[in-house]
Write a protein that holds these residues in place. Structure first.
Motif, PDB file in Angstrom:
ATOM      1  N   LEU A 199      15.910  58.164  11.846  1.00 20.21           N
ATOM      2  CA  LEU A 199      16.628  59.290  12.241  1.00 20.21           C
ATOM      3  C   LEU A 199      15.918  60.638  11.364  1.00 20.21           C
ATOM      4  CD1 LEU A 199      18.820  61.083  13.430  1.00 20.21           C
ATOM      5  CD2 LEU A 199      20.360  60.434  11.990  1.00 20.21           C
ATOM      6  N   ALA A 200      15.628  60.491  10.099  1.00 20.76           N
ATOM      7  CA  ALA A 200      15.154  61.590   9.274  1.00 20.76           C
ATOM      8  C   ALA A 200      13.866  61.926   9.833  1.00 20.76           C
ATOM      9  CB  ALA A 200      15.095  61.116   7.735  1.00 20.76           C
ATOM     10  N   GLU A 217      12.687  61.712  13.046  1.00 17.29           N
ATOM     11  CA  GLU A 217      12.910  62.302  14.232  1.00 17.29           C
ATOM     12  C   GLU A 217      13.412  63.879  14.139  1.00 17.29           C
ATOM     13  OE1 GLU A 217      12.385  61.449  17.423  1.00 17.29           O
ATOM     14  OE2 GLU A 217      11.627  59.650  16.628  1.00 17.29           O
ATOM     15  N   ARG A 218      14.122  64.020  12.885  1.00 19.60           N
ATOM     16  CA  ARG A 218      14.472  65.661  12.756  1.00 19.60           C
ATOM     17  C   ARG A 218      13.294  66.212  12.146  1.00 19.60           C
ATOM     18  NH1 ARG A 218      16.745  69.581  15.066  1.00 19.60           N
ATOM     19  NH2 ARG A 218      17.099  71.236  13.641  1.00 19.60           N
ATOM     20  N   ALA A 241      11.278  67.265  15.079  1.00 17.70           N
ATOM     21  CA  ALA A 241      11.691  68.441  15.710  1.00 17.70           C
ATOM     22  C   ALA A 241      11.311  69.608  14.950  1.00 17.70           C
ATOM     23  CB  ALA A 241      13.044  68.056  15.842  1.00 17.70           C
ATOM     24  N   ILE A 242      11.502  69.834  13.488  1.00 15.49           N
ATOM     25  CA  ILE A 242      11.504  71.155  13.033  1.00 15.49           C
ATOM     26  C   ILE A 242      10.019  71.410  12.578  1.00 15.49           C
ATOM     27  CG2 ILE A 242      13.942  71.072  12.341  1.00 15.49           C
ATOM     28  CD1 ILE A 242      12.902  70.459   9.323  1.00 15.49           C
ATOM     29  N   VAL A 256      13.946  66.765   4.872  1.00 19.22           N
ATOM     30  CA  VAL A 256      15.194  66.230   5.834  1.00 19.22           C
ATOM     31  C   VAL A 256      16.003  65.206   4.770  1.00 19.22           C
ATOM     32  CG1 VAL A 256      16.298  65.443   7.826  1.00 19.22           C
ATOM     33  CG2 VAL A 256      14.308  66.856   7.939  1.00 19.22           C
ATOM     34  N   VAL A 286      19.289  62.593   5.005  1.00 18.48           N
ATOM     35  CA  VAL A 286      20.087  61.823   6.159  1.00 18.48           C
ATOM     36  C   VAL A 286      20.818  60.676   5.289  1.00 18.48           C
ATOM     37  CG1 VAL A 286      20.388  60.178   8.177  1.00 18.48           C
ATOM     38  CG2 VAL A 286      18.673  62.298   8.132  1.00 18.48           C
ATOM     39  N   ILE A 294      22.851  64.257   9.437  1.00 19.96           N
ATOM     40  CA  ILE A 294      21.663  64.979   8.385  1.00 19.96           C
ATOM     41  C   ILE A 294      22.679  65.891   7.772  1.00 19.96           C
ATOM     42  CG2 ILE A 294      19.993  66.858   8.918  1.00 19.96           C
ATOM     43  CD1 ILE A 294      19.587  65.809  11.768  1.00 19.96           C
ATOM     44  N   GLU A 321      18.593  70.064   5.717  1.00 17.69           N
ATOM     45  CA  GLU A 321      17.221  70.244   6.308  1.00 17.69           C
ATOM     46  C   GLU A 321      16.665  71.531   5.727  1.00 17.69           C
ATOM     47  OE1 GLU A 321      17.359  72.131  10.675  1.00 17.69           O
ATOM     48  OE2 GLU A 321      18.113  69.902  10.444  1.00 17.69           O
TER      49      GLU A 321
END
Length: 580
Positions: A482-483, A485-486, A489-490, A495, A497, A502, A505
């Motif tokens: 998950l970390a 993916e974020r 994205a940024i 990040v 998690v 989250i 960030e």
């Protein structure tokens, strides 16, 4: 300001002389001020004439005709040269323009900067074009030329080769070579490195070392091979030994080593009375540490600990300028120098009430002026990272027999992994957390474990590393995914998690290494990051450097790098990286 900061053109020089002759007016006059003359170390009453970005006259006289010049009465004020940071790492979450702007508000108007990031991000032509852009900002930005990557790359030769290194050394904005973190290679007989150093010395540019804990014998050998400065003294005895051997010594006060109060106390106990070969450095602190300024804080500490006031200001300006052969440009208030001037309420308080940088008001009577942003990062292709690959569960296989144990902020030692780390989530009852370094382009990975960074955090993902590759640390593989993916994205950053949530960030929208936010906002973000990490078991004080130096091979004992896990002392790859 001058079209070429490094040399004023002939027509500009002639114009400056016309100002002295009264044919042309100054653009700014500071009258009735008491300034510190760096050559006599006396406080003298004078009028200071400035034309655009240059001081053209210092003395008793005022122009006979004053019609267009701005005149500021400095009666009762004390004027000192703009402060110099001689060893700046301008990429610690912040970007160089952002750092320069923040530093100038507190009187540090000249920065001598590490060029390492440009090797990673830009080809030579673009890098030189970018550093020329920095001439347009009010602060003076100079650079040093690295001889190595400070980590173990898969292709060091692509970034550090003779053509590239000598091109940097030749650039007029580059004023020194170093810092020499690869000195063990030099002592082991690296002739190419010695050649680069000789070429640097031929250009009359000093070479700075990186010698923490070095013996007298090592310091002597490095002096023979051409190194003339060092900033790694950890005790007063270290400083004194370097001075005795003829080194210029920068006294460090950084976020990972806030040593200055102790160093000065010990130096004075050792009866050191000459300060001409000493300067100050904050050595690349993280944003929170410089919330209240850079070199102004060092001067304040020095005065408080008993350094004579005139010597403290000289250590902050003239001494470093003279060392890197910039004393005709910066470091003093005298004819011909760049108009970097700090106006103080009292001699004892180095925090300026007004700051001039290249003749521009940065702070005016306590009010910070609004200045335009100059650097267009997009022009150089520097923006959010585009990660066009995915992280999969089979990338998260941890079967290495050896992990990394944190000893302090930046030192890690090897340890034998005894716990079962094959599960998807590691128990909080064991010290181990997953540690993954993966190529920013998704081609290779290094999987191991780490102790001492956290005792329960689900995951941290960051692109902020010594090589720009991605680091993951945490207890839970699902949180790691998950970390990622974020972070993807940024476009890079940090990040955090935990339990599929989250928590933090910190975007680093400039190549995943630097922020484009204001320094004030960045300081808030760093404080939040530290608070959360400490809640999850980080018990040191500088997680930013902990992350940055996991791959840095200038420190013992083991490091996780592009090549794999390396024994730094032996120069041996213990466990190579795995291709994906």
């Amino acid at each position: 300001m001058s079209a070429n900061e490094y040399n004023w053109r002939n027509r500009e020089l002639r114009h400056h002389v016309k100002v002295v002759d009264g044919i042309e007016e100054p653009t700014l006059i500071l009258k009735n001020g008491t300034y510190l003359n760096m050559f006599t170390k006396q406080w003298l009453k004078a009028n200071i004439w400035i034309y655009n970005d240059r001081i053209v006259y210092v003395g008793d006289v005022l122009p006979q005709k004053i019609e267009t010049a701005e005149v500021v009465d400095c009666n009762g004020k004390f004027l000192v040269p703009g402060y110099i940071e001689p060893h700046s790492h301008p990429f610690q979450l912040s970007n160089p323009e952002q750092l320069a702007s923040h530093a100038a508000k507190f009187g540090t108007t000249t920065l001598i900067n590490d060029n390492l990031m440009w090797h990673f991000l830009l080809d030579e032509k673009k890098a030189f074009s970018l550093i020329d852009e920095f001439k347009k900002i009010p602060s003076s930005m100079y650079w040093w030329a690295r001889f190595d990557s400070q980590t173990a790359l898969q292709d060091e030769e692509a970034l550090f080769n003779t053509e590239n290194v000598l091109a940097w050394i030749d650039h007029p904005a580059v004023v020194q070579g170093g810092e020499l973190t690869s000195w063990p290679s030099l002592l082991a007989g690296n002739e190419r490195l010695l050649y680069w150093m000789q070429e640097t010395a031929k250009r009359r540019k000093p070479i700075e070392g990186h010698f923490p804990g070095a013996s007298e014998k090592t310091l002597t050998k490095m002096k023979l091979l051409g190194v003339v400065a060092d900033h790694e003294s950890m005790t007063g005895e270290d400083v004194l030994k370097r001075l005795e051997l003829g080194y210029h010594v920068a006294l460090r006060h950084s976020s990972i080593r806030p040593d200055l109060p102790m160093l000065i106390e010990q130096l004075l106990e050792l009866n050191v009375t000459s300060f001409d070969n000493l300067s100050f450095t904050t050595d690349g602190p993280t944003p929170e540490f410089i919330e209240n300024g850079l070199i102004n804080r060092c001067i304040e500490i020095a005065i408080d600990k008993g350094i004579p006031i005139e010597e403290a200001y000289s250590m902050a300006s003239y001494n470093p300028a003279r060392h890197v052969n910039l004393d005709e440009q910066v470091g003093s208030i005298a004819p011909g120098r760049t108009a970097h001037i700090n106006i103080l309420d009292t001699k004892e308080n180095p925090l300026p009430e007004s700051v001039l940088a290249k003749g521009n008001w940065i702070v005016r009577e306590g009010k910070t002026q609004v200045l335009p942003t100059i650097i267009n990062w997009k022009k150089y292709g520097i923006g959010p990272n585009n990660y066009n690959w995915d992280l999969y569960e089979n990338d998260l296989q941890f079967s290495m027999p050896m992990g990394l144990e944190m000893v302090n902020n930046v030192i890690v030692k090897p340890y034998t992994i005894e716990a079962d780390v094959s599960a998807d989530t590691l128990s909080n009852s064991i010290k181990d957390s997953f540690l993954l370094l993966i190529d920013k382009n998704g081609k290779w990975r290094v999987n191991t474990t780490i102790q001492g960074f956290t005792n329960k955090l689900g995951a941290l993902a960051t692109s902020f590393s010594a090589s720009g590759d991605i680091i993951f640390i945490g207890k839970c593989k699902q949180d790691i995914l998950l970390a990622w993916e974020r972070l993807k994205a940024i476009g890079g950053g940090i990040v955090i998690v935990h339990n599929d949530e989250i928590l933090v960030e910190l975007p680093l929208a400039l190549a995943g290494m630097m922020s484009e936010k204001s320094m004030d906002e960045l300081i808030k973000q760093e404080k939040q990051l530290k608070t959360v990490l400490k809640e999850f078991g980080y018990h040191y004080n500088d997680p930013i450097y902990s992350l940055l130096f996991l791959s840095a091979t200038h420190l013992p004992y083991v490091r996780i790098t592009q090549q794999g896990i390396i024994d730094v002392m032996e120069g041996e790859v213990l466990f190579p990286a795995t291709m994906r």
